[in-house]
Motif scaffolding. Structure first.
Motif, short mmCIF file in Angstrom:
data_model
loop_
_atom_site.label_atom_id
_atom_site.label_comp_id
_atom_site.label_asym_id
_atom_site.label_seq_id
_atom_site.Cartn_x
_atom_site.Cartn_y
_atom_site.Cartn_z
N ARG A 52 0.81 -1.22 0.00
CA ARG A 52 0.00 0.00 0.00
C ARG A 52 0.84 1.27 0.00
O ARG A 52 0.32 2.38 0.01
CB ARG A 52 -0.93 -0.02 1.22
CG ARG A 52 -2.10 -0.96 0.94
CD ARG A 52 -2.59 -1.72 2.14
NE ARG A 52 -3.67 -2.62 1.74
CZ ARG A 52 -3.46 -3.83 1.20
NH1 ARG A 52 -2.25 -4.29 1.02
NH2 ARG A 52 -4.50 -4.58 0.83
N LEU A 60 -3.34 -0.44 -5.70
CA LEU A 60 -4.35 -0.90 -4.73
C LEU A 60 -5.27 0.22 -4.27
O LEU A 60 -6.26 -0.02 -3.58
CB LEU A 60 -3.67 -1.54 -3.52
CG LEU A 60 -2.87 -2.81 -3.81
CD1 LEU A 60 -2.22 -3.32 -2.53
CD2 LEU A 60 -3.75 -3.88 -4.43
N GLU A 62 -4.93 2.46 -2.00
CA GLU A 62 -5.03 2.40 -0.54
C GLU A 62 -3.74 2.95 0.06
O GLU A 62 -2.67 2.81 -0.52
CB GLU A 62 -5.24 0.95 -0.11
CG GLU A 62 -5.72 0.77 1.28
CD GLU A 62 -6.28 -0.63 1.51
OE1 GLU A 62 -6.50 -0.95 2.69
OE2 GLU A 62 -6.47 -1.40 0.56
N SER A 63 -3.86 3.56 1.22
CA SER A 63 -2.72 4.15 1.90
C SER A 63 -2.81 3.83 3.39
O SER A 63 -3.90 3.86 3.96
CB SER A 63 -2.72 5.66 1.68
OG SER A 63 -1.56 6.25 2.18
N THR A 64 -1.67 3.52 4.02
CA THR A 64 -1.66 3.23 5.45
C THR A 64 -0.77 4.21 6.19
O THR A 64 0.22 4.72 5.65
CB THR A 64 -1.21 1.79 5.75
OG1 THR A 64 0.11 1.58 5.27
CG2 THR A 64 -2.15 0.78 5.12
N ARG A 78 -5.91 3.68 7.92
CA ARG A 78 -5.81 3.52 6.47
C ARG A 78 -6.95 4.23 5.76
O ARG A 78 -8.01 4.46 6.34
CB ARG A 78 -5.80 2.05 6.07
CG ARG A 78 -7.11 1.36 6.25
CD ARG A 78 -7.10 -0.09 5.75
NE ARG A 78 -8.39 -0.68 5.94
CZ ARG A 78 -9.42 -0.53 5.12
NH1 ARG A 78 -9.29 0.19 4.02
NH2 ARG A 78 -10.58 -1.08 5.37
N ALA A 80 -8.80 3.97 1.78
CA ALA A 80 -8.87 3.21 0.54
C ALA A 80 -9.99 3.77 -0.32
O ALA A 80 -11.06 4.12 0.18
CB ALA A 80 -9.13 1.73 0.83
#
Length: 172
Positions: A52, A60, A62-64, A78, A80
């Motif tokens: 991610r 994806l 998405e980021s965390t 996160r 998304a």
């Protein structure tokens, strides 16, 4: 408190908090095998966050983030892309020893601000009806809570609002 993009510099610290103060099923998708923080599960945790790293514009979408308090990692959050680029899903976990102190509420506010900066108009979150801590954080951040009579699932819709910039400082 601060949200820091998960990278190689904070990934091992995030994993250490998860292993020391959370159960695998609280912080990551299921991994086959015996219970607990096995070597395979720890590797899957690392790989999940590394995948991610490209963020919302990556493959994806998405980021965390590592949630820090007083410079120490206390959990993860996160964002998304959900159905459209302006609709993001939020997720979060905190170390057990840090729960019930308002950290989740504050971290969710920061996550909503991050969502607004990325252009989101709506942020959604899903939880269980018995997760009172999550429901409290969602309500305190203005979520519209939608429950189902047939399940214990709860869906929450939030509207991120960009915080106004701080006033300029005077040159003395």
């Amino acid at each position: 408190m601060e949200l820091q993009q998960v990278d190689e510099g904070n990934l091992e610290g995030l994993l250490a908090v998860a292993v020391d103060d959370a159960a695998p099923e609280e912080v990551m998708p299921p991994v086959a095998g015996p219970p607990g923080w096995t070597r395979e599960r720890q590797g899957a945790f690392r790989n999940w966050h590394r995948a991610r790293r490209p963020g919302l514009s990556g493959p994806l979408h998405e980021s965390t983030f590592a949630i820090t308090q007083d410079g120490k990692i206390v959990g993860s959050a996160r964002l998304a892309v959900r159905d459209r680029p302006d609709v993001l899903e939020a997720g979060m976990w905190l170390a057990r020893s840090k729960r019930g102190r308002g950290i989740g509420t504050a971290a969710l506010r920061m996550l909503l601000d991050e969502a607004a900066r990325s252009g989101a108009r709506t942020v959604v979150a899903d939880t269980k009806a018995h997760n009172t801590a999550a429901l409290t954080a969602l309500r305190r951040n203005g979520a519209q809570i939608i429950t189902s009579q047939d399940t214990v699932e709860v869906h929450a819709a939030l509207m991120p609002c960009e915080m106004p910039p701080p006033p300029p400082t005077a040159n003395l």
